[in-house]
Motif scaffolding. Structure first.
Motif, PDB file in Angstrom:
ATOM      1  N   UNK A   1       0.831  -1.210  -0.041  1.00 58.23           N
ATOM      2  CA  UNK A   1      -0.214   0.104   0.220  1.00 58.23           C
ATOM      3  C   UNK A   1       1.053   1.238  -0.044  1.00 58.23           C
ATOM      4  N   UNK A   2       2.019   1.049   0.567  1.00 58.97           N
ATOM      5  CA  UNK A   2       2.948   2.246   0.878  1.00 58.97           C
ATOM      6  C   UNK A   2       3.459   2.449  -0.685  1.00 58.97           C
ATOM      7  N   UNK A   3       3.761   1.496  -1.412  1.00 58.69           N
ATOM      8  CA  UNK A   3       4.244   1.772  -2.736  1.00 58.69           C
ATOM      9  C   UNK A   3       3.211   2.075  -3.652  1.00 58.69           C
ATOM     10  N   UNK A   4       1.972   1.968  -3.314  1.00 56.40           N
ATOM     11  CA  UNK A   4       0.802   2.660  -4.279  1.00 56.40           C
ATOM     12  C   UNK A   4       1.128   4.063  -3.907  1.00 56.40           C
ATOM     13  N   UNK A   5       0.930   4.651  -2.790  1.00 53.75           N
ATOM     14  CA  UNK A   5       0.822   5.826  -2.401  1.00 53.75           C
ATOM     15  C   UNK A   5       2.008   6.665  -2.714  1.00 53.75           C
ATOM     16  N   UNK A   6       3.339   6.037  -2.755  1.00 53.38           N
ATOM     17  CA  UNK A   6       4.417   6.395  -3.012  1.00 53.38           C
ATOM     18  C   UNK A   6       4.661   6.938  -4.623  1.00 53.38           C
ATOM     19  N   UNK A   7       3.927   5.937  -5.420  1.00 58.94           N
ATOM     20  CA  UNK A   7       3.601   6.094  -7.006  1.00 58.94           C
ATOM     21  C   UNK A   7       2.959   7.317  -7.290  1.00 58.94           C
ATOM     22  N   UNK A   8       1.828   7.362  -6.471  1.00 57.26           N
ATOM     23  CA  UNK A   8       0.930   8.547  -6.631  1.00 57.26           C
ATOM     24  C   UNK A   8       1.493   9.857  -6.181  1.00 57.26           C
ATOM     25  N   UNK A   9       2.574   9.585  -5.295  1.00 50.87           N
ATOM     26  CA  UNK A   9       3.345  10.782  -4.835  1.00 50.87           C
ATOM     27  C   UNK A   9       4.213  11.514  -5.918  1.00 50.87           C
ATOM     28  N   UNK A  10       4.825  10.518  -6.668  1.00 50.26           N
ATOM     29  CA  UNK A  10       5.747  10.536  -7.869  1.00 50.26           C
ATOM     30  C   UNK A  10       4.913  11.364  -8.716  1.00 50.26           C
ATOM     31  N   UNK A  11       3.602  10.846  -9.112  1.00 56.61           N
ATOM     32  CA  UNK A  11       2.951  11.286 -10.287  1.00 56.61           C
ATOM     33  C   UNK A  11       2.460  12.716  -9.937  1.00 56.61           C
ATOM     34  N   UNK A  12       2.298  13.189  -8.679  1.00 55.02           N
ATOM     35  CA  UNK A  12       1.482  14.104  -8.421  1.00 55.02           C
ATOM     36  C   UNK A  12       2.154  15.577  -8.865  1.00 55.02           C
ATOM     37  N   UNK A  13       1.322  16.484  -9.449  1.00 56.03           N
ATOM     38  CA  UNK A  13       1.829  17.574  -9.791  1.00 56.03           C
ATOM     39  C   UNK A  13       1.330  18.854  -9.052  1.00 56.03           C
ATOM     40  N   UNK A  14       0.409  18.521  -8.120  1.00 59.38           N
ATOM     41  CA  UNK A  14      -0.045  19.371  -7.127  1.00 59.38           C
ATOM     42  C   UNK A  14       0.711  19.448  -5.820  1.00 59.38           C
ATOM     43  N   UNK A  15       1.179  20.418  -5.287  1.00 55.63           N
ATOM     44  CA  UNK A  15       2.135  20.396  -4.067  1.00 55.63           C
ATOM     45  C   UNK A  15       0.982  20.088  -2.776  1.00 55.63           C
ATOM     46  N   UNK A  16      -0.226  20.692  -2.928  1.00 60.89           N
ATOM     47  CA  UNK A  16      -1.311  20.332  -1.730  1.00 60.89           C
ATOM     48  C   UNK A  16      -1.700  18.904  -1.517  1.00 60.89           C
ATOM     49  N   UNK A  17      -1.842  18.448  -2.635  1.00 58.44           N
ATOM     50  CA  UNK A  17      -2.149  17.034  -2.865  1.00 58.44           C
ATOM     51  C   UNK A  17      -0.776  16.194  -2.343  1.00 58.44           C
ATOM     52  N   UNK A  18       0.236  16.402  -2.768  1.00 58.88           N
ATOM     53  CA  UNK A  18       1.625  16.106  -2.340  1.00 58.88           C
ATOM     54  C   UNK A  18       1.439  15.897  -0.908  1.00 58.88           C
ATOM     55  N   UNK A  19       1.236  16.881  -0.297  1.00 60.17           N
ATOM     56  CA  UNK A  19       1.379  16.903   1.276  1.00 60.17           C
ATOM     57  C   UNK A  19       0.472  16.072   1.954  1.00 60.17           C
ATOM     58  N   UNK A  20      -0.521  15.911   1.422  1.00 59.18           N
ATOM     59  CA  UNK A  20      -1.673  14.906   2.041  1.00 59.18           C
ATOM     60  C   UNK A  20      -1.119  13.374   1.775  1.00 59.18           C
ATOM     61  N   UNK A  21      -0.542  13.268   0.485  1.00 54.46           N
ATOM     62  CA  UNK A  21      -0.038  12.084   0.113  1.00 54.46           C
ATOM     63  C   UNK A  21       1.156  11.592   1.191  1.00 54.46           C
TER      64      UNK A  21
END
Lengths: 138, 233
Positions: B1-21
């Motif tokens: 699950x941690x890998x899934x969220x880390x992948x999402x973080x890698x793809x995130x272009x929005x800093x606020x979304x990245x903070x939540x992830x």
């Protein structure tokens, strides 16, 4: 009373079954020689799954892909225990206050801490790639 | 699950979304996971009041948000990042074990925590529902302070530099805190929901609550001792 006995029992069982504090011996507190790449790993002896994984990654890389450069003295790995006397002051020279992995060469410094801690457990291959890319750039 | 969220973080272009992830990834790290499991146990010990359990999860997260935002605020106003992160990261993880052990012993009344001058006042406020939420809030505040290697790097190494350089900087620690508290909120909601489904079975829930409290206290003591042994021996 029974409760206290129960708690004491847990303490005894845990104390006898676990002993995971590691010995981290600090290397000499010196900078890499001119032209030499230094991989400096600052840590504490407290058990830390992430730190152990990072240490293993570095050890594997230095014994594998970079073995020749290590033997030729082009790359040096030094490990420090932040609890040892003088290490905290030495670490401050590199703006390090906590567990960190930094690469040093002459006046260049590359802090790999964030990338390694973020990726080493969920995506170890990415952590390995980041480590190799950073090392190859120097 | 941690890998899934880390992948999402890698793809995130929005800093606020990245903070939540980033908060969510941190919540799945070894240290925050331990404190969150303990918090779920603490919050769900009064299972008869489902609203209390769910709100408890939210207020615990609010406590975490208070700590993360307060530290970020201090750093934004020019405090030395190296000094603060050094102290909190190095000593936070050493404190978590003794802290859990102490809370567990207090909950079991093995260590009495009564001050004569406060006893009347404290018994009065303990009977009032709204004051009981302070426990959850304080638990969130204290657990957020218990930085370990992983959470320390995520917060001081990644989140704080982004927060300081961004115009909406203070939103970052808030979203990070929500991310770290999501598992507690989800489990508190599930526990509250599950309880309402089997409500008929718990007619004498008051008796069960007493045992739940004891089980939670033993859970605290067990995890506390584990952390002490794991870190110190």
């Amino acid at each position: 009373m029974k409760l206290i006995q129960f708690i004491l029992l847990i303490v005894v069982v845990l104390l006898t079954s676990c002993s995971s504090k590691q010995t981290v011996k600090s290397d000499e507190m010196v900078l890499p020689k001119p032209g030499q790449i230094g991989i400096y790993y600052f840590r504490t002896p407290l058990h830390c799954e992430t730190c152990d994984a990072i240490e293993k990654l570095i050890a594997d890389e230095l014994a594998g892909k970079y073995a020749d450069q290590v033997n030729e003295g082009k790359i040096v790995f030094r490990q420090y225990n932040l609890d040892d006397p003088g290490v905290a002051d030495f670490a401050l020279k590199f703006d390090v206050v906590f567990k960190s992995v930094i690469l040093l060469k002459d006046d260049q410094k590359n802090d790999l801490t964030n990338d390694l801690f973020l990726y080493i457990l969920p995506k170890p291959e990415k952590a390995r790639k980041q480590f190799e890319e950073s090392l190859d750039k120097l | 699950m941690q890998e899934y969220f880390t992948n999402l973080l890698d793809q995130s272009a929005f800093p606020l979304w990245s903070a939540l992830l980033l908060g969510l990834i941190t919540s799945l790290g070894p240290c925050t996971l331990t404190t969150n499991i303990t918090a779920i146990g603490f919050i769900s010990r009064e299972v008869s009041d489902k609203k209390h359990v769910f709100l408890g999860g939210l207020i615990y997260t609010l406590g975490r948000a208070f700590t993360y935002t307060f530290i970020a605020l201090i750093l934004m106003f020019g405090a030395n990042v190296l000094n603060i992160s050094g102290v909190l990261s190095r000593y936070g993880e050493k404190l978590i074990g003794p802290l859990l052990l102490m809370i567990g012993l207090v909950m079991l009344d093995v260590v009495p925590l009564s001050f004569p001058s406060f006893s009347r006042w404290s018994s009065k406020i303990e009977n009032q529902q709204k004051y009981r939420y302070w426990q959850h809030f304080l638990l969130g505040v204290v657990f957020a302070l218990a930085f370990c290697s992983y959470s320390g790097v995520m917060y001081f190494g990644i989140l704080i530099p982004i927060s300081i350089s961004h115009p909406s900087g203070l939103l970052f620690p808030l979203l990070f805190a929500i991310g770290t508290g999501i598992p507690v909120i989800v489990f508190a909601g599930l526990i509250a929901f599950a309880y309402s489904g089997v409500n008929q079975w718990f007619v004498r829930i008051r008796n069960i609550e007493l045992w739940l409290r004891r089980i939670v206290a033993v859970l605290f003591i067990g995890i506390g001792i584990y952390r002490i042994v794991d870190f110190w021996f």
